[in-house]
Design an enzyme around this catalytic site. Structure first.
Site: not given
Length: 270
Positions: A46, A62
């Site tokens: 991540e 996103d």
């Protein structure tokens, strides 16, 4: 990060029944050391660091709004709201508590708008990360939404190795645990359909996991969710890292482990 849906342990149990698995499957819970390594793996994937980034927050543009914290909690998907609600229930005077109305609005609408969640909110999130109560809230939501469902599903599939649980845990965080075409439940179903068997029944756990990882990698390359088609293909390294561990027989998650998801300097998990 994935567009993640809310998930409950009751829904996980229902999924286990859906798969036709009998109660009493072996526990897939990790030991404290194995859990630490699994958390470091997720953090590497991540945030490219073995350190748990409670303070991370950014707009990745996103479709998820703001992405923040140790598991990429998103303002558009509900897990960021749950995190702040948990924190506010322990400390109603916390600055982040004042943002609950806008977080609730964004989550209910599944909106990626960051209006009302500007630089002041981001600063408040980073500041709260120094508060152990806020870190505990993040940990609790990770356990509730991602780790515990992964443990239950790994046990339901009769997967026995710590690596298997870690794979499901990471998949839950990136793909979510809903029944959408990219979710963990769907990937498990595709694996079962491909092999026509559970691990230990005509197919080894290693082969079952390798098939699952190949199907997950294919999904990352060509996700059904249009919002993921720009960034997910770039994240296949996290699956490749798991495949490397599987092939090397490092299924016990015994530290130290080296992973190299991005083709650079390896990360050492201790």
């Amino acid at each position: 990060m994935a567009r993640k849906l809310r998930w409950t342990l009751a829904a996980t149990a229902a999924a286990c029944l859906l798969f036709g698995v009998l109660a009493g499957a072996a526990s897939a819970t990790l030991t404290p050391t194995q859990r630490r390594v699994a958390d470091q793996l997720v953090s590497v994937f991540e945030n490219s660091t073995t350190k748990i980034r409670y303070d991370y927050i950014a707009n990745l543009h996103d479709g998820c709004g703001l992405t923040a914290g140790r598991a990429g909690f998103c303002s558009a998907t509900g897990d960021m709201l749950l995190t702040v609600e948990t924190y506010a229930s322990a400390d109603p005077t916390a600055t982040l508590a004042g943002y609950l109305p806008v977080l609730r609005s964004r989550a209910e609408a599944k909106s990626d708008s960051t209006r009302g969640l500007g630089s002041n909110f981001e600063a408040a999130w980073r500041a709260a990360a120094s508060d152990s109560t806020f870190r505990d809230a993040q940990d609790a939501i990770v356990d509730q939404l991602y780790y515990e469902p992964a443990v239950h599903l790994a046990a339901a599939m009769r997967l026995r190795t710590p690596l298997a649980t870690a794979i499901f845990y990471d998949t839950a965080i990136q793909h979510g645990t809903g029944k959408d075409p990219d979710g963990l439940i769907t990937l498990i179903g595709r694996t079962r359909a491909r092999l026509h068997a559970l691990p230990g029944k005509r197919v080894s756990e290693r082969r079952w996991l390798a098939t699952f990882l190949r199907l997950r990698r294919a999904d990352l390359k060509h996700p059904h969710n249009r919002d993921r088609r720009a960034d997910w293909p770039e994240s296949v390294g996290r699956v490749d890292a798991f495949m490397t561990l599987l092939r090397a027989g490092r299924t016990g998650l015994n530290p130290p482990l080296r992973v190299d998801p991005w083709g650079g300097e390896p990360f050492v998990l201790r």
